[in-house]
Structures are given as C-alpha cells and as structure tokens.
Design a protein around this motif. Structure first.
Motif, PDB file in Angstrom:
ATOM      1  N   LEU A 122      66.816   1.248  -0.597  1.00  0.00           N
ATOM      2  CA  LEU A 122      66.362   2.332  -1.456  1.00  0.00           C
ATOM      3  C   LEU A 122      67.131   3.484  -1.555  1.00  0.00           C
ATOM      4  CD1 LEU A 122      62.861   2.200   0.599  1.00  0.00           C
ATOM      5  CD2 LEU A 122      63.048   2.529  -1.558  1.00  0.00           C
ATOM      6  N   ARG A 123      68.366   3.426  -1.227  1.00  0.00           N
ATOM      7  CA  ARG A 123      69.397   4.317  -1.555  1.00  0.00           C
ATOM      8  C   ARG A 123      70.093   4.161  -2.644  1.00  0.00           C
ATOM      9  NH1 ARG A 123      71.662   4.230   4.040  1.00  0.00           N
ATOM     10  NH2 ARG A 123      73.614   3.436   3.119  1.00  0.00           N
ATOM     11  N   GLU A 124      69.825   2.757  -3.411  1.00  0.00           N
ATOM     12  CA  GLU A 124      70.563   2.605  -4.635  1.00  0.00           C
ATOM     13  C   GLU A 124      69.896   3.302  -5.893  1.00  0.00           C
ATOM     14  OE1 GLU A 124      72.832  -0.306  -5.384  1.00  0.00           O
ATOM     15  OE2 GLU A 124      73.410   0.972  -3.352  1.00  0.00           O
ATOM     16  N   PRO A 125      70.368   3.804  -6.590  1.00  0.00           N
ATOM     17  CA  PRO A 125      69.713   4.693  -7.810  1.00  0.00           C
ATOM     18  C   PRO A 125      69.098   3.668  -8.724  1.00  0.00           C
ATOM     19  CG  PRO A 125      72.239   5.264  -7.612  1.00  0.00           C
ATOM     20  CD  PRO A 125      71.996   4.144  -6.575  1.00  0.00           C
ATOM     21  N   ASP A 126      69.353   2.329  -8.718  1.00  0.00           N
ATOM     22  CA  ASP A 126      68.587   1.634  -9.678  1.00  0.00           C
ATOM     23  C   ASP A 126      67.767   0.645  -9.010  1.00  0.00           C
ATOM     24  OD1 ASP A 126      70.431  -0.264  -8.672  1.00  0.00           O
ATOM     25  OD2 ASP A 126      71.365  -0.805 -10.354  1.00  0.00           O
ATOM     26  N   THR A 161      63.313  11.497   3.273  1.00  0.00           N
ATOM     27  CA  THR A 161      64.580  10.842   2.472  1.00  0.00           C
ATOM     28  C   THR A 161      64.186  10.871   1.013  1.00  0.00           C
ATOM     29  OG1 THR A 161      64.682   9.456   4.283  1.00  0.00           O
ATOM     30  CG2 THR A 161      66.222   9.099   2.508  1.00  0.00           C
ATOM     31  N   GLU A 162      64.590  11.833   0.308  1.00  0.00           N
ATOM     32  CA  GLU A 162      63.970  12.127  -1.151  1.00  0.00           C
ATOM     33  C   GLU A 162      64.037  11.159  -2.111  1.00  0.00           C
ATOM     34  OE1 GLU A 162      62.137  14.264  -1.809  1.00  0.00           O
ATOM     35  OE2 GLU A 162      62.373  15.652  -0.162  1.00  0.00           O
ATOM     36  N   GLN A 163      65.578  10.443  -1.742  1.00  0.00           N
ATOM     37  CA  GLN A 163      65.570   9.257  -2.824  1.00  0.00           C
ATOM     38  C   GLN A 163      64.691   8.309  -2.596  1.00  0.00           C
ATOM     39  OE1 GLN A 163      67.192   8.228  -5.431  1.00  0.00           O
ATOM     40  NE2 GLN A 163      69.002   7.186  -5.015  1.00  0.00           N
ATOM     41  N   ALA A 164      64.382   7.807  -1.387  1.00  0.00           N
ATOM     42  CA  ALA A 164      63.360   6.712  -1.104  1.00  0.00           C
ATOM     43  C   ALA A 164      62.123   6.930  -1.573  1.00  0.00           C
ATOM     44  CB  ALA A 164      63.508   6.399   0.536  1.00  0.00           C
ATOM     45  N   SER A 166      61.173   9.040  -4.108  1.00  0.00           N
ATOM     46  CA  SER A 166      61.264   9.077  -5.410  1.00  0.00           C
ATOM     47  C   SER A 166      61.106   7.891  -6.008  1.00  0.00           C
ATOM     48  CB  SER A 166      62.354   9.952  -6.120  1.00  0.00           C
ATOM     49  OG  SER A 166      63.366   9.291  -6.581  1.00  0.00           O
ATOM     50  N   HIS A 167      61.865   6.716  -5.585  1.00  0.00           N
ATOM     51  CA  HIS A 167      61.791   5.462  -6.006  1.00  0.00           C
ATOM     52  C   HIS A 167      60.228   5.088  -5.900  1.00  0.00           C
ATOM     53  CE1 HIS A 167      65.926   4.739  -6.958  1.00  0.00           C
ATOM     54  NE2 HIS A 167      66.289   4.566  -5.550  1.00  0.00           N
TER      55      HIS A 167
END
Ligand code: C2E
Ligand code: MG
Ligand code: MG
Ligand code: MG
Length: 287
Positions: A122-126, A161-164, A166-167
């Motif tokens: 989930l830390r991967e941008p794509d 964890t915002e990145q996770a 948002s995915h």
C-alpha cells in the motif's frame, strides 16, 4: 569461569545471528527466483454464509513450492518478502492469479475473493492501478473483490497512513470491498472502525471459544465485536471456526460469514472449484 562462559555465550550468539542473517539472505535470493520460476501457488479457503451455510466466497492464501521440497507456508516467507520489498511483485502475482481463478466461479456462482495485502504494497504509488488492472485483465467485477488488510496498515502508532487510505478510498469508489483482518489483535482505537474506509471485520481466531467447556468470556467478546460491527453497518466474518458449537454460537449471535477447518482447509484451485460447485448444487436442490 563465569566471565569465560559469558564470552562463549556471546560468541555463540554472534554465530547464530550470522547464520540467521545468511539464511535470510539466501531465502531472499530463492524467493526472487521463485517468481520467475513459477514456484508459487494460491490455495483457496471457502467463506461460508452462516444463514444457509453456502460458500459465497474464498480467501486466497499463497503457498511456495520449491521443486523437490516440502511446501512452504506463508508465515515462513511473507515477513522476509516484506522486509526485502519482494512482497510487491509477489502480492501483485497473487492478486492477478486469484482474480483469474475466481472470475469463472463468479460468473457461474457469484463467488467473491478475498486477497491479503501487506502494508508494504500500500506504500506503492501505483497500487490502486495495479488492482484495477488485475480486475480488467481477468474480467472479475470490482464488487467481487475484497482486500484484506490488518489494523496496522491504516494506523501506525496512532497516525493514519494517508497513502493507504487514499488507495483504499479510490478502490472503494470502484466497488471493491475492504476487510480488516485479524480484528482485535492490534491496538487500534474503536473509533477507527467508524472513520476508516472499510466494509468488513474479520474476527481473529483467537476469539473463538475453546471447544468443550462453556466459555462465557469468549462468548461476551465475540458478541461485542459482532454487535459493534453490525451497529456500524460492517460485515462480519469469523476466522478459525473449527467446531459445530462455534458455528451454532456464531449463528445465534448473527455473525454473517465463517471460515475455518470445520468447513474446509485452504485447498488447491481444482478442489475449490469442486467445493463451490457442490455447494451451489446443494442449494439448488433445496430450492
Ligand atoms: P490470515 O490472512 O489471517 O489467513 C488465515 C490463516 O488461518 C491461514 O493460514 C489459514 O490456513 C488459517 N486457518 C484457517 N482456518 C483455520 C482454522 O480453523 N484453524 C486454524 N488453526 N487455522 C486456520 P495460512 O494460509 O498459513 O496464512 C497465514 C497468514 O499468511 C495469513 O493469515 C496472512 O496474514 C498471510 N498470507 C497468506 N497469503 C498471503 C498473501 O498472498 N499475501 C500476504 N501479504 N499475506 C498472506
Ligand atoms: Mg487474511
Ligand atoms: Mg486473518
Ligand atoms: Mg487471524
């Protein structure tokens, strides 16, 4: 003499540590090759709807089969794959493979698939694009996919964890579902259940009452989790169901789905196909 012994112990400890590191490094090399050599398999464990005991879904669980060796369970290589980053390609493979396998079952029987996702993925941008791509390629509709994450993915020592997030929010917008795995074993605040982008709660198997003697404390905990989830309009899935008594309790408490050795162990794809077909046939005969 005591000093001597201490020193010897230290040497031993050093050696052990070195051996462990070496072994981990070798495992990483073998895991890297395992992807290209096609040594991974996905097993499927049925998810049972408790009202009619039909198979409505499966959880995808990875296995590693190095040629000529015993099959390796995930607990022995997922951690190393996460540390080395190899979980990114391995996890993408599991997702593609299980979407492919379940697409046909979904068309014929409405079966859904639940896939485990590591925090590292989930830390991967794509990550989001990878998931949508796996769905498109397989023809599995997004409504038939559940992503399983642990509490730690969304909340890390108190911060979200915002990145996770948002995915997962993006994917939920497409109709994909999110489940919290091993619920109750982390340390998250209950308010997260309300605030985070999730659809289902998987009650960890450590909460299942022990077979045999009545277990009022376990019953109280399971009931509390089911009521909490239901009140927040989240689906409930009990993990590690091994006995008929546990099934009866979960049915009484209104848990929606169950998964465990009582119904089936994780099995290879052809066996899962047969179990799903049998379950659908049995339901038709009853109707
Ligand atoms: P999990 O996601 O909580 O999966 C459930 C585990 O409980 C599975 O172990 C399953 O075989 C086991 N189990 C199911 N029913 C019962 C039961 O009635 N009694 C008992 N004692 N155990 C039961 P498995 O397949 O060895 O997987 C272990 C863990 O490895 C999984 O726990 C998951 O965290 C991880 N894992 C498995 N596949 C993947 C994957 O593709 N990606 C990632 N990131 N992690 C995976
Ligand atoms: Mg899981
Ligand atoms: Mg679990
Ligand atoms: Mg668990």
């Amino acid at each position: 003499a005591a000093k001597e012994a201490g020193r010897n112990q230290m040497v031993l400890f050093d050696e052990e540590l070195r051996a462990k590191r070496l072994q981990a490094a070798q495992t990483v090399e073998r895991l890297r090759d395992a992807i290209t050599r096609d040594e991974f398999l996905v097993f499927y464990q049925p998810l049972i709807r408790l009202t009619d005991e039909r198979i409505t879904g499966v959880e995808a669980l990875i296995r590693w089969q190095p040629p000529g060796e015993k099959m390796v369970p995930p607990d022995r290589f997922i951690g190393i794959s996460e540390d080395s980053g190899l979980i990114v390609p391995i996890g993408a493979w599991v997702l593609r493979e299980s979407c492919r396998a379940v697409a046909g079952w979904h068309r014929r029987h409405g079966t859904v698939v639940s896939v485990n996702v590591s925090p590292r993925q989930l830390r991967e941008p794509d990550f989001g694009m990878m998931v949508l791509d796996a769905l498109r390629t397989s023809g599995l509709p997004p409504q038939a996919l559940i992503l399983e994450i642990t509490e730690g993915v969304l909340v890390n020592s108190g911060t979200v964890t915002e990145q996770a997030i948002s995915h997962l929010s993006m994917l939920r917008g497409h109709g994909i579902k999110v489940a919290i795995d091993d619920f109750g074993t982390g340390y998250s605040s209950l308010a997260y259940l309300r605030d985070l982008p999730i659809d289902n709660v998987k009650i960890d198997r450590s909460f299942m009452p022990a077979p045999g003697a009545p277990d009022p404390a376990a019953r109280t905990l399971v009931k509390a989790i089911i009521d909490l989830a239901a009140g927040l309009r989240l689906g409930t899935i009990a993990e590690g169901v091994e006995t008929a008594e546990q099934v009866a309790l979960l049915q009484e408490l209104g848990c929606e789905r169950a998964q465990g050795f009582f119904y089936s162990r994780p099995v290879p794809e052809p066996d899962a196909a047969r179990l799903i077909l049998e379950s659908a046939d049995a339901a038709e005969q009853r109707a």
